[in-house]
Write a protein that holds these residues in place. Sequence first.
Motif, PDB file in Angstrom:
ATOM      1  N   SER A   1     -52.383-138.709  33.921  1.00  0.00           N
ATOM      2  CA  SER A   1     -53.171-140.425  33.774  1.00  0.00           C
ATOM      3  C   SER A   1     -53.780-140.511  35.003  1.00  0.00           C
ATOM      4  CB  SER A   1     -52.297-141.231  33.413  1.00  0.00           C
ATOM      5  OG  SER A   1     -51.261-141.777  34.018  1.00  0.00           O
ATOM      6  N   ASP A   2     -53.137-139.822  36.246  1.00  0.00           N
ATOM      7  CA  ASP A   2     -54.124-139.825  37.479  1.00  0.00           C
ATOM      8  C   ASP A   2     -55.515-139.089  37.311  1.00  0.00           C
ATOM      9  OD1 ASP A   2     -54.840-139.963  40.151  1.00  0.00           O
ATOM     10  OD2 ASP A   2     -53.636-138.671  40.817  1.00  0.00           O
ATOM     11  N   VAL A   3     -55.603-137.727  36.533  1.00  0.00           N
ATOM     12  CA  VAL A   3     -56.986-137.296  36.764  1.00  0.00           C
ATOM     13  C   VAL A   3     -57.557-138.286  35.844  1.00  0.00           C
ATOM     14  CG1 VAL A   3     -57.522-135.627  35.462  1.00  0.00           C
ATOM     15  CG2 VAL A   3     -55.177-134.620  36.984  1.00  0.00           C
ATOM     16  N   LEU A   4     -57.364-138.620  34.613  1.00  0.00           N
ATOM     17  CA  LEU A   4     -58.476-138.924  33.783  1.00  0.00           C
ATOM     18  C   LEU A   4     -58.573-140.399  34.241  1.00  0.00           C
ATOM     19  CD1 LEU A   4     -56.615-138.552  30.213  1.00  0.00           C
ATOM     20  CD2 LEU A   4     -58.359-138.279  30.964  1.00  0.00           C
ATOM     21  N   ASP A   5     -57.418-141.255  35.363  1.00  0.00           N
ATOM     22  CA  ASP A   5     -58.425-142.437  35.126  1.00  0.00           C
ATOM     23  C   ASP A   5     -59.266-142.519  36.524  1.00  0.00           C
ATOM     24  OD1 ASP A   5     -57.654-143.598  37.856  1.00  0.00           O
ATOM     25  OD2 ASP A   5     -55.653-143.415  37.720  1.00  0.00           O
ATOM     26  N   GLY A   6     -59.337-141.077  37.308  1.00  0.00           N
ATOM     27  CA  GLY A   6     -59.916-140.730  37.976  1.00  0.00           C
ATOM     28  C   GLY A   6     -61.651-140.342  38.071  1.00  0.00           C
ATOM     29  N   TYR A   7     -61.690-139.596  36.851  1.00  0.00           N
ATOM     30  CA  TYR A   7     -62.496-138.847  36.185  1.00  0.00           C
ATOM     31  C   TYR A   7     -62.995-139.568  35.447  1.00  0.00           C
ATOM     32  CZ  TYR A   7     -65.443-136.638  32.577  1.00  0.00           C
ATOM     33  OH  TYR A   7     -66.455-136.186  31.246  1.00  0.00           O
ATOM     34  N   ILE A   8     -62.287-141.077  33.917  1.00  0.00           N
ATOM     35  CA  ILE A   8     -63.607-141.921  33.548  1.00  0.00           C
ATOM     36  C   ILE A   8     -63.198-142.863  34.424  1.00  0.00           C
ATOM     37  CG2 ILE A   8     -62.845-143.882  31.711  1.00  0.00           C
ATOM     38  CD1 ILE A   8     -60.521-142.690  30.601  1.00  0.00           C
ATOM     39  N   ALA A   9     -63.191-143.219  35.453  1.00  0.00           N
ATOM     40  CA  ALA A   9     -63.988-144.214  37.001  1.00  0.00           C
ATOM     41  C   ALA A   9     -65.576-143.630  37.284  1.00  0.00           C
ATOM     42  CB  ALA A   9     -62.999-144.835  37.721  1.00  0.00           C
ATOM     43  N   ARG A  10     -65.233-142.840  37.366  1.00  0.00           N
ATOM     44  CA  ARG A  10     -66.255-142.115  38.143  1.00  0.00           C
ATOM     45  C   ARG A  10     -67.544-141.609  37.360  1.00  0.00           C
ATOM     46  NH1 ARG A  10     -62.350-139.321  41.183  1.00  0.00           N
ATOM     47  NH2 ARG A  10     -62.044-138.211  40.026  1.00  0.00           N
ATOM     48  N   LYS A  11     -66.906-140.985  35.837  1.00  0.00           N
ATOM     49  CA  LYS A  11     -68.212-141.124  35.316  1.00  0.00           C
ATOM     50  C   LYS A  11     -68.711-141.948  34.430  1.00  0.00           C
ATOM     51  CE  LYS A  11     -68.939-138.526  30.825  1.00  0.00           C
ATOM     52  NZ  LYS A  11     -69.341-137.403  30.227  1.00  0.00           N
ATOM     53  N   TYR A  12     -68.061-143.010  34.305  1.00  0.00           N
ATOM     54  CA  TYR A  12     -68.807-144.182  33.485  1.00  0.00           C
ATOM     55  C   TYR A  12     -68.554-145.438  34.585  1.00  0.00           C
ATOM     56  CZ  TYR A  12     -67.707-141.635  29.191  1.00  0.00           C
ATOM     57  OH  TYR A  12     -67.951-140.629  28.400  1.00  0.00           O
ATOM     58  N   ASN A  13     -69.339-145.570  36.577  1.00  0.00           N
ATOM     59  CA  ASN A  13     -69.462-146.271  36.421  1.00  0.00           C
ATOM     60  C   ASN A  13     -68.011-147.045  37.395  1.00  0.00           C
ATOM     61  OD1 ASN A  13     -70.519-146.456  38.900  1.00  0.00           O
ATOM     62  ND2 ASN A  13     -71.572-147.911  38.158  1.00  0.00           N
ATOM     63  N   LEU A  14     -66.628-146.930  36.945  1.00  0.00           N
ATOM     64  CA  LEU A  14     -65.736-148.113  36.823  1.00  0.00           C
ATOM     65  C   LEU A  14     -64.916-148.618  37.621  1.00  0.00           C
ATOM     66  CD1 LEU A  14     -64.757-147.438  32.989  1.00  0.00           C
ATOM     67  CD2 LEU A  14     -66.077-149.002  33.438  1.00  0.00           C
ATOM     68  N   THR A  15     -65.469-147.275  38.987  1.00  0.00           N
ATOM     69  CA  THR A  15     -64.818-147.871  40.156  1.00  0.00           C
ATOM     70  C   THR A  15     -64.435-149.405  40.449  1.00  0.00           C
ATOM     71  OG1 THR A  15     -66.316-147.382  41.805  1.00  0.00           O
ATOM     72  CG2 THR A  15     -64.795-145.637  41.356  1.00  0.00           C
ATOM     73  N   THR A  16     -63.159-150.203  41.125  1.00  0.00           N
ATOM     74  CA  THR A  16     -63.066-150.853  40.714  1.00  0.00           C
ATOM     75  C   THR A  16     -62.014-151.430  42.844  1.00  0.00           C
ATOM     76  OG1 THR A  16     -60.710-151.566  40.042  1.00  0.00           O
ATOM     77  CG2 THR A  16     -62.959-151.955  39.409  1.00  0.00           C
ATOM     78  N   LYS A  17     -62.654-152.152  43.491  1.00  0.00           N
ATOM     79  CA  LYS A  17     -61.293-152.121  44.442  1.00  0.00           C
ATOM     80  C   LYS A  17     -60.316-152.138  43.917  1.00  0.00           C
ATOM     81  CE  LYS A  17     -65.184-153.005  47.669  1.00  0.00           C
ATOM     82  NZ  LYS A  17     -65.272-152.481  48.989  1.00  0.00           N
ATOM     83  N   ILE A  18     -59.915-153.143  42.715  1.00  0.00           N
ATOM     84  CA  ILE A  18     -58.228-153.132  43.227  1.00  0.00           C
ATOM     85  C   ILE A  18     -58.152-151.570  42.959  1.00  0.00           C
ATOM     86  CG2 ILE A  18     -58.136-153.841  40.207  1.00  0.00           C
ATOM     87  CD1 ILE A  18     -55.837-155.454  42.699  1.00  0.00           C
ATOM     88  N   GLY A  19     -58.581-150.740  41.950  1.00  0.00           N
ATOM     89  CA  GLY A  19     -58.408-149.457  41.471  1.00  0.00           C
ATOM     90  C   GLY A  19     -58.257-148.744  42.703  1.00  0.00           C
ATOM     91  N   ALA A  20     -58.902-148.890  43.203  1.00  0.00           N
ATOM     92  CA  ALA A  20     -59.113-147.831  44.774  1.00  0.00           C
ATOM     93  C   ALA A  20     -57.908-148.675  45.585  1.00  0.00           C
ATOM     94  CB  ALA A  20     -60.161-148.397  45.576  1.00  0.00           C
ATOM     95  N   VAL A  21     -57.058-149.661  45.321  1.00  0.00           N
ATOM     96  CA  VAL A  21     -56.314-149.666  45.976  1.00  0.00           C
ATOM     97  C   VAL A  21     -54.891-149.361  45.082  1.00  0.00           C
ATOM     98  CG1 VAL A  21     -54.779-151.767  46.601  1.00  0.00           C
ATOM     99  CG2 VAL A  21     -57.601-151.887  47.542  1.00  0.00           C
ATOM    100  N   LEU A  22     -54.624-149.771  43.919  1.00  0.00           N
ATOM    101  CA  LEU A  22     -53.489-149.582  42.982  1.00  0.00           C
ATOM    102  C   LEU A  22     -53.411-147.875  42.808  1.00  0.00           C
ATOM    103  CD1 LEU A  22     -53.164-151.833  40.342  1.00  0.00           C
ATOM    104  CD2 LEU A  22     -51.925-151.914  42.220  1.00  0.00           C
ATOM    105  N   ASP A  23     -54.618-146.966  42.427  1.00  0.00           N
ATOM    106  CA  ASP A  23     -54.513-145.575  43.162  1.00  0.00           C
ATOM    107  C   ASP A  23     -53.704-145.302  43.733  1.00  0.00           C
ATOM    108  OD1 ASP A  23     -55.172-143.580  40.867  1.00  0.00           O
ATOM    109  OD2 ASP A  23     -56.001-142.946  42.547  1.00  0.00           O
ATOM    110  N   PRO A  24     -54.050-145.136  44.907  1.00  0.00           N
ATOM    111  CA  PRO A  24     -52.950-144.117  45.641  1.00  0.00           C
ATOM    112  C   PRO A  24     -51.423-145.012  46.090  1.00  0.00           C
ATOM    113  CG  PRO A  24     -55.132-145.451  46.973  1.00  0.00           C
ATOM    114  CD  PRO A  24     -54.616-145.543  45.476  1.00  0.00           C
ATOM    115  N   LEU A  25     -51.667-146.024  45.955  1.00  0.00           N
ATOM    116  CA  LEU A  25     -49.616-146.716  45.450  1.00  0.00           C
ATOM    117  C   LEU A  25     -49.588-146.072  44.708  1.00  0.00           C
ATOM    118  CD1 LEU A  25     -48.038-148.794  46.588  1.00  0.00           C
ATOM    119  CD2 LEU A  25     -49.013-150.916  44.871  1.00  0.00           C
ATOM    120  N   ALA A  26     -50.127-146.006  43.217  1.00  0.00           N
ATOM    121  CA  ALA A  26     -49.701-145.063  42.054  1.00  0.00           C
ATOM    122  C   ALA A  26     -49.103-143.612  42.936  1.00  0.00           C
ATOM    123  CB  ALA A  26     -50.067-145.522  40.696  1.00  0.00           C
ATOM    124  N   ASP A  27     -49.261-143.005  43.693  1.00  0.00           N
ATOM    125  CA  ASP A  27     -49.724-141.997  43.840  1.00  0.00           C
ATOM    126  C   ASP A  27     -48.404-141.728  44.696  1.00  0.00           C
ATOM    127  OD1 ASP A  27     -51.875-141.211  41.641  1.00  0.00           O
ATOM    128  OD2 ASP A  27     -52.846-140.815  43.744  1.00  0.00           O
TER     129      ASP A  27
END
Length: 178
Positions: free
Chosen positions: A43-69
Motif C-alpha cells: 500500500s505504501d508503494v501504491l499510494d506513492g505511485y498513484i499520487a505521483r502518476k495522477y498528480n494527487l499529492t496533498t499536504k496531508i498526504g505528505a505529512v501522513l505518509d511518513p507518519l504511517a511509515d
Amino acid sequence: MNIPNMLTILRIILVPIYLCFFYSAKENHLLYAGIVFIMAGISDVLDGYIARKYNLTTKIGAVLDPLADKLMTFAVLISFTTAQLIPAWVLLVIGVKEALMIIGGFILYLLKEKKVLPSNKYGKIATVSFYTAILSIVFKFPSPNVTKLLILTTVILNILAFINYLVIYLSKDSKNYI
C-alpha cells in the motif's frame, strides 16, 4: 479524500492489526504479522505511485505518509526486539534515527512554511533493505548468517539515509522541500 490518502490511512490502521497478529498466541502468528507487513509495504508503494502518476499529492498526504511509515517501522522494531528476533541495538540505532526524523520533520514543517522534506532514493533504498531484512526473518530465508548481514546492511543504509536527509535539512536551498 483521494485514493493515495486512503491507502496511507489503511497503513496506519494496519499497525495495530500487525501488532495483534504478532503478539497473538496463534500458531503461525509471525507469518500472519508478516503478511500484514507486506500489505503495508504494497500500500505504501501504491499510494506513492498513484499520487505521483495522477498528480494527487496533498499536504496531508505528505505529512501522513511518513507518519504511517514510522508507526509501522516502530511497531516492527519493537515487536521484533521484544521477541528477540533482532538485537536491541538495531532498535536503538534505527529508533533514534526515526525519532530524529520525526522531530526534524516537525520542526521543518513549522519553520519552513508547512513544507516537508520529501523521500528520496536513499530513504527508499533503506526502506527496501528494512523490508528485506524483516521478511528474511519472517520466512526464515535464506540463512541466519545472511539475515544478520541483511540487518547490518539495513542499519548502515538507514544511517546513510539519515545523513543524506540531515544534509538536505541543513541546507539553505528551499527547492529541496515540497
